[in-house]
Structure formats: structure tokens, C-alpha cells
Motif scaffolding. Sequence first.
Motif, PDB file in Angstrom:
ATOM      1  N   TYR A   1      -1.256   4.243   6.837  1.00 21.76           N
ATOM      2  CA  TYR A   1      -2.086   5.383   6.430  1.00 21.76           C
ATOM      3  C   TYR A   1      -1.898   6.550   7.403  1.00 21.76           C
ATOM      4  CZ  TYR A   1      -4.731   3.028   2.729  1.00 21.76           C
ATOM      5  OH  TYR A   1      -5.095   2.402   1.563  1.00 21.76           O
TER       6      TYR A   1
ATOM      7  N   ALA B   1       1.541   8.092   6.872  1.00 14.85           N
ATOM      8  CA  ALA B   1       1.596   8.796   5.589  1.00 14.85           C
ATOM      9  C   ALA B   1       0.956  10.172   5.686  1.00 14.85           C
ATOM     10  CB  ALA B   1       0.912   7.976   4.507  1.00 14.85           C
ATOM     11  N   ASN B   2      -0.146  10.274   6.421  1.00 17.13           N
ATOM     12  CA  ASN B   2      -0.861  11.547   6.538  1.00 17.13           C
ATOM     13  C   ASN B   2      -0.213  12.492   7.547  1.00 17.13           C
ATOM     14  OD1 ASN B   2      -2.855  10.761   4.684  1.00 17.13           O
ATOM     15  ND2 ASN B   2      -4.045   9.732   6.276  1.00 17.13           N
TER      16      ASN B   2
ATOM     17  N   GLN C   1       3.411  14.184  -0.969  1.00 20.25           N
ATOM     18  CA  GLN C   1       3.355  13.082  -1.922  1.00 20.25           C
ATOM     19  C   GLN C   1       4.418  12.025  -1.621  1.00 20.25           C
ATOM     20  OE1 GLN C   1       1.038  12.664  -5.015  1.00 20.25           O
ATOM     21  NE2 GLN C   1       1.712  10.816  -3.957  1.00 20.25           N
TER      22      GLN C   1
ATOM     23  N   SER D   1       5.819  11.458   1.296  1.00 22.44           N
ATOM     24  CA  SER D   1       5.469  10.803   2.554  1.00 22.44           C
ATOM     25  C   SER D   1       4.461   9.678   2.304  1.00 22.44           C
ATOM     26  CB  SER D   1       4.883  11.823   3.536  1.00 22.44           C
ATOM     27  OG  SER D   1       4.499  11.201   4.743  1.00 22.44           O
ATOM     28  N   GLU D   2       3.485   9.937   1.451  1.00 18.80           N
ATOM     29  CA  GLU D   2       2.471   8.923   1.150  1.00 18.80           C
ATOM     30  C   GLU D   2       3.089   7.725   0.431  1.00 18.80           C
ATOM     31  OE1 GLU D   2      -1.470   8.549  -1.638  1.00 18.80           O
ATOM     32  OE2 GLU D   2      -1.239  10.383  -0.449  1.00 18.80           O
TER      33      GLU D   2
ATOM     34  N   LEU E   1       3.018   4.074   2.053  1.00 18.42           N
ATOM     35  CA  LEU E   1       1.967   3.249   1.442  1.00 18.42           C
ATOM     36  C   LEU E   1       2.436   2.486   0.218  1.00 18.42           C
ATOM     37  CD1 LEU E   1      -1.135   5.615   1.726  1.00 18.42           C
ATOM     38  CD2 LEU E   1      -0.405   3.785   3.265  1.00 18.42           C
TER      39      LEU E   1
ATOM     40  N   SER F   1      -0.573   3.818  -2.490  1.00 18.67           N
ATOM     41  CA  SER F   1      -0.749   5.258  -2.463  1.00 18.67           C
ATOM     42  C   SER F   1      -1.832   5.695  -3.448  1.00 18.67           C
ATOM     43  CB  SER F   1       0.573   5.945  -2.826  1.00 18.67           C
ATOM     44  OG  SER F   1       0.375   7.300  -3.157  1.00 18.67           O
ATOM     45  N   SER F   2      -2.522   6.777  -3.117  1.00 16.91           N
ATOM     46  CA  SER F   2      -3.571   7.302  -4.006  1.00 16.91           C
ATOM     47  C   SER F   2      -2.990   7.791  -5.325  1.00 16.91           C
ATOM     48  CB  SER F   2      -4.321   8.440  -3.310  1.00 16.91           C
ATOM     49  OG  SER F   2      -3.429   9.511  -2.997  1.00 16.91           O
TER      50      SER F   2
END
Length: 488
Positions: free
Chosen positions: A102, A105-106, A151, A153-154, A158, A162-163
Motif C-alpha cells: 500500500y 503504491a501510494n 493507477q 502504480s496501484e 496491489l 487495488s481499489s
Amino acid sequence: MKQLLLLALGVAFTATSALAQTENGAFAATGRGASTPFTTDYHALGINPANLSLPSRFENKSVTFGLFEGTLSTYSEFFTKDEVRKLIVQDEFEVLDQQQRYDYANSFAGQTTRVDIDLITSGVSVNMGNAGTIAFSTRERVDFSATLGPQLSELLFLGYASSYFPELILNNGDTIANTGNLSADTLVLIDRGIVDVNNAMKFSEIVDGTSAGFSWIREFNLGYGKQILSTDDIALHVGVGGKLLLGNAWMQVDVDGSDVDVFSALSPVFGIDYDEIEGDNPSAFAADAPDLKPVGLGWGVDIGATLVWREKLHINAAVNDIGRMKWDGNLYELNDQLFTEFTDDGAETANVIEEIINFSSPESAFEWTGSSSRTTKLSTIARVGAGLRVHPKLDLAADAILPVTETVVSYDQPIISLGGDFRPLDFIQLSAGMITGNDEPAKIPVGLTFIVGKGTWEFGFASRDMITWFTEDNPTASLSWGFLRFRV
């Protein structure tokens, strides 16, 4: 095997952090920073071929040759010094836990990581007096650069957590909501993440804002330089170099809004599994193709001029890498479809080169379609420089490198270098300088060269940034070396 080849014979990784390698693997020029004014013999190939015909500092030495010299350099806006060290030696990375994924990713989005590897496997130059100087070298050029959009990167770190995926399918077929704070026990039960087609993005939308590229090119460079004007005060030298280029790898992800350019061509040595799609690809290699069968062929030209005033002041100009590459082996382009499901759990480690290539492979996120050929421009640059021989023991130099063509592995902004060489004793040369530009922090290169037998044998090493020895953030890790360089 794949990791070693990615990092050029397994010696190092890095993203030019070091401000891209402006000296093309010439170890004696690395510590000085400014390579255009005084770099000579086969080291001048790819820098300024006019310098080939400059007179040697060493009497009765008309032939210079060398083996296995190089420069490896890494820079990252994201990684710490220890992480860059691991990238260089390809030390084993720790497996990331979910919280670390996380965090990466951020934080990784928008941060640039670059790698430049330049290996001179062989080089020779012959000064023929009034007939000029001819030189030849073989080089391995490896470049990697990545700046990921948020997007991508996430998704990279993840995976299906991912969200982007509101729902998750478990191994038993049940569907659960992706809450974003799943326990470790739940994560191991996930089979894939899914999103409804009405809310799904195309691949081009997912990678929007991303610029990533990887190339590995083998270069055969033949150059010629000659003095064409001589007076009591002025000497004018001109030179030209021609290159045959064999491409072992090219991967490009470059998306900015509606401008989409994503494709790859990788030699069999990388072990990418194209079994499911290679039947429809006119450029696909046979299963028994040699590991290092080239996937691209190209050409390049360098031109240069050097004006010398009273054997003290050197003024130079050169243009490097005018040319193109044609990629027509194992060539695949992005099939820009809706991205509705993903079965990957994300990056296992922070080794971004390996993770990006794995993420982009056919068995992972991207969908590829075969293609016959693509042509790309070389990363053409212009050089201007000036050098002053203050004393037989002291040279001062400055140069500027200006990007001419834009590619995914090229410089974005000009690079300015200042530096010098000091020879306190006949057998020692100390070099230092400063490099700035390309939207990167200033670097302080340093070098040490030993000269044996009045120039008969030369060896040494250098670093592209001394500052990194004392800081943790925005590190540059580099090494330039040469131990088999001789003059006769």
C-alpha cells in the motif's frame, strides 16, 4: 538469468540517476563530468569523433586499445541508498507485506527511476598521422526509465487488491467486496479482482500518465577523424562515426491522454511466454530461436568538429545518434481492451525492473497483439563544449548536452557539466566535476586514473556522484572502471 541480462552482464542496475551517462562508458572521462572537449582515441566514439585526430599527450603512441570498460549508474527519486545498492548488485529484495505494498503504491507514482549501463567490450584507435585517425569499438547499451501514473502504480503493487476492483472472487467461487483493508487471511483466499464492464477502463486509460521504457542495444561503431586546417594559432578537426545497431530488447509504455504508444520486442533470452498469441504474429520467433537473436536492426551517425587555439583552448560541437531502429522480431503491441479482471496479487518485491516487465508480459495484465514491424528514432543529442589546458598538469572543461529527439529513454532537459583533470605526478590523474540538469539534483563526479610506462598502460575507476556517499535520499549509485587500456 533474466535479471542479469537486464542489468548488463549482472554488474549493476540503475537509472541514470546519475543524470544519464554523458561519457558513454569512457572511465577516464567519468570523474571529469564534462566529456566533450578532451575525450580522445576510441573513447571519443559516440561523444565527438572529431577528437579522434587530436594529438596524444604521450609521445610515440599511435595505437590505443582496450577491453571490458564500462560505466554503470543508477538514480531514483523514490528508493533509499540501501535499496539502490540492492538494485545495483541484484541483491535479494525482501518480500513486501501488504502494508508495504500500500505504501509503495501510494508513493511510487510520479517518481522517476532510471538506469544506464554502458559497456565498452572492445575498442581500438590508430593514428595515421596526416591521413587522420580511424577507430572502432563494440558496446552494450542498456537503458531503463520509468515514471508510473497513479493507477498503474496501484495495480503494479496491489494487484487484484487495488481499489480499481470493487469486488473480489475467492478460490471457492464466493464474491466479496474489496474494502481496502482486507486481512492477510482473506488475501490468500482471493482468486481475482473484477470490475463491471460499465465501470472498467481501457488499458490506455489505466497507464495514462506513465512513461516507461527499456532498451538493450549492441553497437558496432566505426569512426574517422582528421585535421583539415592548421595555422600557427588554429587547428580544425572534423570527424564522423557510423554505427550498426543490433537490438536485443525494446519495451515502451508511453501514454498521455489520447496519445497512446505501447509495444515491446524482446529477444528469447528474456523467457517471455508468448505461446497463446505468437501464432498470429508475423514477427514471432520459432521456439528454437537462439537466446540472443536480435529483435531489431538499426543505424546511427555521429558528426563533430573541434577547434583548437594555440594548443590550449578547445571548442567543440557534435551531434550523436542520428538514426533509427527497426523492430521486427517478437514484436507485440498493446491490445487496448477493457480491463475487467486481474489474477495477480501484485509486486512481490521492490525490484521495479523485474516487476514492470512481469506486469507487462502476456501472462499478466496487458493483452498484446502481434505486429510485423515498428520503427523508432534514436535518442539524438547535440553537444557543445570548451576546454582549457591551463598547464601540462591541469585541464579544465565544460559542456552542455541538449536533447534533439524525444524517446522514452532520452534526456528530458539539457545537462550542464563542469570539471577538470589534475596530474600531480606523471602516473596519477585526479578528476572531479559537477553535473546538473535534466530535472535532477546536482552531482559531483570524481575519478582516479593510474598511468604506467609513460601512457603504455592506463587503468582506473570513478563515481558519477560523491554526494551519494553522505546522503540517503535521491541516491545515485554508480561505478565506472577500466583496467585493460593500453597504448603502443
